[in-house]
Design a protein around this motif. Sequence first.
Motif, PDB file in Angstrom:
ATOM      1  N   VAL A  32      -4.946 -20.514  59.178  1.00  0.00           N
ATOM      2  CA  VAL A  32      -6.407 -20.550  59.053  1.00  0.00           C
ATOM      3  C   VAL A  32      -7.047 -19.520  59.989  1.00  0.00           C
ATOM      4  N   THR A  36      -9.504 -16.422  58.846  1.00  0.00           N
ATOM      5  CA  THR A  36     -10.870 -16.422  59.376  1.00  0.00           C
ATOM      6  C   THR A  36     -11.159 -15.149  60.160  1.00  0.00           C
ATOM      7  N   LEU A  90      -4.841 -27.036  55.228  1.00  0.00           N
ATOM      8  CA  LEU A  90      -5.621 -25.831  55.503  1.00  0.00           C
ATOM      9  C   LEU A  90      -7.106 -26.137  55.712  1.00  0.00           C
ATOM     10  N   GLY A  91      -7.405 -27.338  56.139  1.00  0.00           N
ATOM     11  CA  GLY A  91      -8.782 -27.665  56.459  1.00  0.00           C
ATOM     12  C   GLY A  91      -9.546 -28.232  55.275  1.00  0.00           C
ATOM     13  N   VAL A 100     -10.719 -22.243  53.010  1.00  0.00           N
ATOM     14  CA  VAL A 100     -10.182 -21.015  53.587  1.00  0.00           C
ATOM     15  C   VAL A 100      -9.633 -20.081  52.511  1.00  0.00           C
TER      16      VAL A 100
END
Length: 267
Positions: A32, A36, A90-91, A100
């Motif tokens: 991630v 980002t 992955l969030g 993401v």
Amino acid sequence: MNRLPAVLAGGAIAAQIAYPLTTGQARDVVTVAVVTLLAAAGLAHAAARRGLAWTAGFFVITAGVGLASEVVGTATGYPYGCYAYATDRLGPALFDVPLVVPLAWTAGMYPVWYVASLLARGGMPWPGGNRERVTRIALTTVGMVGWDLYLDPQMVSDGQWSWCNGGGLPGIEQIPLTNYLGWVLVATLMAVGLDLLDRTGRVHPGNDTVPLVLFLWTWLGSALAHGVLLSAPELRYSAVYGFAVMSVLGVPLLWSLRRRAGAGARV
């Protein structure tokens, strides 16, 4: 503002270097972070060179189209084929697509788009003629498919997503050929949108170090990581495929940079 893209790009490269050294949840966090930071570096550089309005448009076209294609893709199997993301790795997710993931489209597209723009018209970052625009769109599509030939095998080997059917390229048969056809379609659609966006605004003075370094690092660094540093055997094949396809942009870029350096030395 001018230093921010370089700082973010440096952070992304450091996170990628850390990736082979991690496992489990720590690797998910690093994944991630890489996406980002890469996206932030590209957007920061775009804001400095093209302004906030152009940068917002770039983000909407890449992340927006990317998210739409992934939502439709996971729900229907079109245009990539039947696949599904792992849960809780992955969030946050929207319609079963980790947020993401569309950000990764932004992260990958900016350096590829920038290099394609340079190559399409003899070193000028944003070409204007019809022939140059068609060339840039084609080069962008090739570059993004090359990037995915690294990305998909690496993430599948790490269990971030999986495919219902195989029948892909030799050595990475677990990823169907429909995936790459889907990338051709979606990357072309994004490139056409970015070409229309480029007819607005103006280019501010600045250097192109960040997108060029990120492109070269992705092209050459991913080949090294897949071929030597990561353990999954299928990544030996993706190292070759990704390197070969991204070379369509990478080799002429190196030649262009060599000529630029030579011209500078003669001044």
